[in-house]
Design an enzyme around this catalytic site. Structure first.
Site, PDB file in Angstrom:
ATOM      1  N   GLY A 495      82.866  45.982  25.230  1.00  0.00           N
ATOM      2  CA  GLY A 495      81.891  45.445  24.221  1.00  0.00           C
ATOM      3  C   GLY A 495      82.572  44.148  23.305  1.00  0.00           C
ATOM      4  CG  HIS A 496      82.117  39.820  22.267  1.00  0.00           C
ATOM      5  ND1 HIS A 496      83.390  39.177  22.760  1.00  0.00           N
ATOM      6  CD2 HIS A 496      82.047  39.205  21.080  1.00  0.00           C
ATOM      7  CE1 HIS A 496      83.720  37.963  21.981  1.00  0.00           C
ATOM      8  NE2 HIS A 496      82.771  38.037  21.200  1.00  0.00           N
ATOM      9  N   GLY A 497      83.069  42.080  19.761  1.00  0.00           N
ATOM     10  CA  GLY A 497      82.744  42.254  18.355  1.00  0.00           C
ATOM     11  C   GLY A 497      83.020  40.816  17.644  1.00  0.00           C
ATOM     12  N   GLY A 498      83.035  41.003  16.435  1.00  0.00           N
ATOM     13  CA  GLY A 498      83.391  39.682  15.621  1.00  0.00           C
ATOM     14  C   GLY A 498      84.853  39.245  15.849  1.00  0.00           C
ATOM     15  CG  PHE A 499      87.740  41.057  14.168  1.00  0.00           C
ATOM     16  CD1 PHE A 499      87.961  40.362  13.285  1.00  0.00           C
ATOM     17  CD2 PHE A 499      86.871  42.262  13.811  1.00  0.00           C
ATOM     18  CE1 PHE A 499      87.778  40.607  12.012  1.00  0.00           C
ATOM     19  CE2 PHE A 499      86.510  42.428  12.454  1.00  0.00           C
ATOM     20  CZ  PHE A 499      86.999  41.810  11.529  1.00  0.00           C
ATOM     21  N   GLY A 500      86.865  40.206  18.674  1.00  0.00           N
ATOM     22  CA  GLY A 500      87.310  39.815  19.817  1.00  0.00           C
ATOM     23  C   GLY A 500      86.633  40.703  20.969  1.00  0.00           C
ATOM     24  CB  VAL A 502      86.470  46.243  23.091  1.00  0.00           C
ATOM     25  CG1 VAL A 502      87.436  47.565  23.146  1.00  0.00           C
ATOM     26  CG2 VAL A 502      86.436  45.943  21.546  1.00  0.00           C
ATOM     27  CE  LYS A 516      88.260  44.989  18.657  1.00  0.00           C
ATOM     28  NZ  LYS A 516      87.227  45.085  17.403  1.00  0.00           N
ATOM     29  CG  ASP A 611      81.784  44.022  10.335  1.00  0.00           C
ATOM     30  OD1 ASP A 611      80.758  43.821   9.921  1.00  0.00           O
ATOM     31  OD2 ASP A 611      82.599  43.587  11.394  1.00  0.00           O
TER      32      ASP A 611
END
Ligand SMILES: *[C@@H]1O[C@H](CO)[C@@H](O)[C@H](O)[C@H]1NC(C)=O
Ligand SMILES: *[C@@H]1O[C@H](CO)[C@@H](O)[C@H](O)[C@H]1NC(C)=O
Ligand SMILES: *[C@@H]1O[C@H](CO)[C@@H](O)[C@H](O)[C@H]1NC(C)=O
Ligand SMILES: *[C@@H]1O[C@H](CO)[C@@H](O)[C@H](O)[C@H]1NC(C)=O
Ligand SMILES: *[C@@H]1O[C@H](CO)[C@@H](O)[C@H](O)[C@H]1NC(C)=O
Ligand SMILES: *[C@@H]1O[C@H](CO)[C@@H](O)[C@H](O)[C@H]1NC(C)=O
Ligand SMILES: *[C@@H]1O[C@H](CO)[C@@H](O)[C@H](O)[C@H]1NC(C)=O
Ligand SMILES: *[C@@H]1O[C@H](CO)[C@@H](O)[C@H](O)[C@H]1NC(C)=O
Length: 840
Positions: A495-500, A502, A516, A611
């Protein structure tokens, strides 16, 4: 809430009569109020009369002011004062009248007028309008004079600020005479307001007007209750006002105002009936220490560790103790002993500070010479030494705006103040040092013992550790190569989140991990390690465990336990293949609450997640909830204003106080948690196209093809007891009614507009577990206002980027504030989500 005395009732009648029947022929005086009588505005919103801020009951030392305040608000909140420079001393003889010149006058006694309105001589009508404006009308009904043109410290809806209408604060909390701080429209015609000290030193500005908002106040773009109106912003006749839109269909408008406070800050107030208090969620400058001259000369702002804003630096004492006691620090501090008076002179290190106001004379060379030079001159007050450049500067005059700095903020100038006869201080310090060193040695020995134990244990375990500082934790340092292999070259993206991004990985011992990779690693390696250390220390069954990290060159990676059942958001799609039973949902609700409660209340350093959303709630192989991504916002270190800029269009999802930019508390997480609970109960995302998702009944959201916002509708149903309409239809009625009801009510408590009303996460856990009874919450009105009408159009138009991407939909994915202790405001009379009868 005082009832106006009977006298005032007759007066109102009389005044209305005056304003209607045009007593223009009369050239006598009309008494408006005398003594303790008051009158109220047309609809009784405001009250006018004499007041005194002296509360000790001794009327001989009282000063009386003619002012306007809110009728229904206790304690009295004054919005206007007529005679702020010229109080009267005897209440019984004080009067306010329309005199024979057609002017309003405050009289101390029959013959002594202490204040008079400035309108031209003309017979006038008098009106006390319901917006708090005191108006004199000419016979032709034009405004001859109005109190809105002569504001004191308060800016009310309908009042326009112009070049010559300046708000000036009270001298102290209880002294209405003009203080040092003002808000004014700057004269250079960029449409910019500024806060100034003594009409000269500007310490905060709104920035230029950009057409919609001020450049330094982007939160004005948020759809809120205000409608600002700037007429001719770039001309000398500029006029800036605002109106308030009703919060609900009945058209009731909340009481609201802006005010320059006695301590130089500009603050917004909105009255909240449920808690019977002012909600103050916007204030500038946000750091009170940025107010110019607040602590006077030699006063140190915020550094003393005490409850006071200002403290005198060592060797100095308040110039005026009484003023200091009443929180007026502007007088500053004076030396306890004059310089050049004895032989006992020395330099006292104050630390890294910022300051203004001194005359400087620099030397290159060592500190010794600098000190000798300073001692030669009685006018020299001290010196500062720059460690890096090894330069030294003697200081003359006095120091203003002293504030402790961190090294990273440019705090490399160390200030030394010259003091005379500080031996007394030294002695008491020595005692502290002595006790400190004893305690310290004991602690040190204990620490050595622990370290020894850990070292032995580590050797025995055979773990190779390059970083000693992580030895005491259960986290590993990975090499980049190792993680590259484990993730097969970062090929299996989870997946891809706000920080980077995964990635899935498999370690040599064949355990699965989630790696991550931070996209925009900020800050130095040292800071990264310090943060990782903090995160690694936090372990709880409802928090995803950090197993280790990698920090090599520019690579920053975090290694977590792998969660086989993915994140909660996957299960919240009505048309998706996955579904969760009520039992699992309930466990997820309680587990997430426990994890957050741990972060907020039980960790050594309180952590605000910032978050919370279904994407950040992961499920292990037994569908236990594990909160992920905590502590990361700090790692990335993005500043709030930039975050704000990217928040447009997602306002409805973050706690209202975020919009305003005040310090965020743990209650912001509670709000996001409440939003998540609604999604969990409804089995749907909070925003979705209305065509697919309105089976719950007619919403008040948008029309066909629009995004429909679930929470306001859901909250309404829950409050009305119609909870079945909100529950996910895919459950087919297979749920425990009592549990659903509890979860739903808790959700609405969590999304209350006012953070004070939201329960803490610890309380949420108790409520969900049924240990305390959950009452029916009030409707979160702001939420409805935020998404209704025009404002919601804005959300609709701009939310296209986030609905299905599943990342950062709650708007801000990067802002964490670490502060010690959840700040619970102690407001009396707070309506509470639980009944008093706690069964636990
Ligand atoms: C009121 O004004 C009229 C003329 O404007 C004047 O003749 C009269 O003396 C005034 N009365 C008083 C009481 O001042
Ligand atoms: C106002 O003053 C009068 C006499 O000075 C007193 O009798 C009365 O109680 C006062 N009223 C209030 C509301 O304080
Ligand atoms: C006063 O209240 C009445 C009834 O609520 C309303 O119709 C009227 O517009 C109000 N007047 C003002 C000046 O607010
Ligand atoms: C007010 O002034 C008048 C005339 O100047 C005088 O006679 C009267 O005594 C004064 N009243 C008071 C209370 O000073
Ligand atoms: C403030 O400005 C607006 C817009 O120009 C105007 O309609 C309104 O009457 C003004 N208010 C006052 C109190 O002057
Ligand atoms: C305020 O400014 C005036 C001149 O504008 C100056 O004379 C006065 O000393 C200043 N007061 C303070 C407290 O800074
Ligand atoms: C405001 O605009 C002027 C002129 O364009 C510019 O010189 C000034 O730097 C701007 N100020 C701010 C705070 O943006
Ligand atoms: C300075 O650092 C300390 C501890 O690192 C922190 O608590 C404080 O908030 C920082 N001060 C500022 C002004 O950033």
């Amino acid at each position: 809430m005082t009832h106006p005395p009977p006298l005032s009732v007759t007066l109102i009648a009389l005044l209305i009569l005056i304003s209607i029947t045009a007593t223009s022929a009369s050239n006598g005086t009309v008494l408006i109020v005398r003594g303790n009588a008051t009158i109220t505005s047309v609809n009784k919103t405001f009250e006018l009369g004499f007041f005194s801020t002296n509360t000790n009951g001794d009327s001989s030392s009282s000063y009386y002011y003619l002012g306007i305040w809110y009728t229904s608000v206790t304690p009295k909140t004054y919005v206007w004062v007529a005679n702020r420079n010229t109080p009267t001393r005897n209440l019984d003889t004080s009067s306010f009248e329309l005199n024979r010149l057609g002017r309003l006058a405050v009289k101390a006694s029959e013959n002594v007028t202490v204040w008079q309105s400035s309108n031209p001589e003309a017979p006038s009508f008098f009106q006390f309008r319901d917006d708090g404006n005191l108006v004199l009308l000419s016979p032709d009904r034009t405004v001859a004079w109005q109190s809105f043109d002569h504001p004191t410290d308060t800016w009310l809806p309908g009042m326009n600020l112009t070049r010559d209408k300046v708000l000036t604060c009270w001298r102290t909390v209880s002294d209405p005479s003009p203080g040092f701080y003002s808000l004014r429209l700057n004269s250079h015609d960029f449409g910019e307001f500024g806060l100034v000290y003594n009409s000269t030193e500007e310490y905060w500005t709104t920035g230029n007007w950009t057409g919609q908002s001020f450049s330094n106040v982007p939160e004005m773009n948020a759809p809120y209750i205000y409608r600002f109106n700037f007429v001719d912003p770039f001309s000398p006749t500029a006029s800036f006002g605002f109106k308030v839109k009703p919060l609900d269909p009945t058209g009731s408008v909340p009481l609201t105002m802006f005010r320059v406070e006695y301590n130089g800050r500009f603050r917004q107030y909105t009255w909240w009936n449920p808690i019977e208090n002012w909600d103050q969620f916007w204030v500038r400058p946000s750091d009170v220490c940025r107010v110019y001259g607040l602590c006077g000369s030699f006063g140190l702002c915020g550094g003393g560790g005490g409850s006071r804003t200002c403290e005198c630096v060592g060797g100095f004492k308040p110039r005026n103790d009484a003023a200091w006691e009443s929180e007026d620090y502007t007088g500053g501090c004076v030396r306890e002993n004059l310089l050049c008076g004895g032989n006992d002179e020395s330099f006292q290190g104050i630390g890294a500070v910022r300051f203004d106001g001194a005359v400087e004379k620099s030397f290159f060379g060592d500190k010794g010479r600098c000190k000798r030079e300073c001692l030669k001159n009685c006018e020299c007050i001290g010196l500062y030494y720059n460690e890096r450049s090894r330069s030294c500067t003697n200081l003359y005059g006095s120091l203003l705006n002293l504030q402790k700095l961190n090294y990273s903020e440019g705090g490399e100038n160390i200030l030394y103040l010259r003091v005379n006869g500080v031996m007394k201080v030294r002695k008491s310090l020595n005692l502290v040092v002595l006790i400190g060193s004893i305690v310290g040695s004991v602690l040190f020995l204990g620490f050595m013992g622990v370290m020894g134990f850990v070292l032995v244990k580590r050797k025995w375990n055979g773990v190779i550790e390059e970083d000693r500082e992580f030895g005491v934790l259960n986290i590993r340092v990975f090499s980049y190569k190792e993680l590259h292999i484990a993730t097969r070259g970062f090929s299996e993206k989870l997946g891809h989140g706000g920080f980077g991004t995964v990635f899935q990985g498999e370690l040599k011992d064949s355990s699965l991990v989630a790696v991550k990779r931070l996209d925009r690693p900020g800050g130095a390696e040292r800071e990264f390690r310090a943060e990782v250390c903090t995160i690694g220390n936090i372990q709880h069954v409802n928090l995803v465990r950090l197993r280790g990290f990698c920090s090599e060159k520019s690579h920053r990676l975090l290694v977590y336990d792998y969660m086989p059942n993915g994140c909660l958001s996957v299960y919240l799609r009505q048309e998706g293949p996955h579904n969760l039973s009520w039992d699992v949902r309930f466990r997820v609700a309680v587990g997430t609450a426990r994890g957050l409660a741990y972060l907020h209340e039980e960790c050594r350093d309180c952590i605000i997640h910032c978050d919370i959303k279904p994407e950040n709630i992961l499920l292990d192989n037994e569908f236990n909830a594990k909160v992920s991504d905590f502590g990361l916002a700090k790692l990335i270190g993005r500043d709030f204003s930039r975050v704000l800029a990217t928040m447009r269009g997602t306002w409805g999802y973050v706690a209202p106080e975020w919009i305003s930019g005040v310090e965020i508390t743990t209650k912001a997480d509670v709000y996001s948690y409440g939003m998540t609970l609604l999604e969990l109960v409804g089995g749907r995302r909070n925003v979705q196209p209305s065509s697919t998702g309105k089976e719950g009944g007619g919403g008040d959201g948008g029309g066909a093809g629009d995004k429909w916002f679930f929470p306001p509708w859901a909250a309404q149903q829950i409050i009305e007891g119609n909870i079945g309409a909100v529950v996910d239809s895919r459950l087919g009625g297979a749920y425990v009614v009592e549990e659903v009801k509890r979860v739903a009510l808790v959700a609405v408590w969590c999304i209350q507009d006012n953070e004070v009303m939201r329960p803490t996460m610890g309380m949420v856990v108790k409520m969900l577990e049924g240990l305390v009874e959950v009452t029916v919450p009030p409707a979160p009105k702001l939420l409805q206002a935020l998404v209704s009408g025009e404002s919601f159009c804005g959300v609709r138009a701009e939310s296209g980027n986030g609905v299905s991407s599943g990342s950062g939909f709650y708007g801000v994915d990067g802002m964490a504030v670490m502060s010690s202790g959840g700040s619970e405001s102690s407001v009396g009379n707070v309506s509470s989500p639980v009944n008093k009868n706690v069964n636990a």
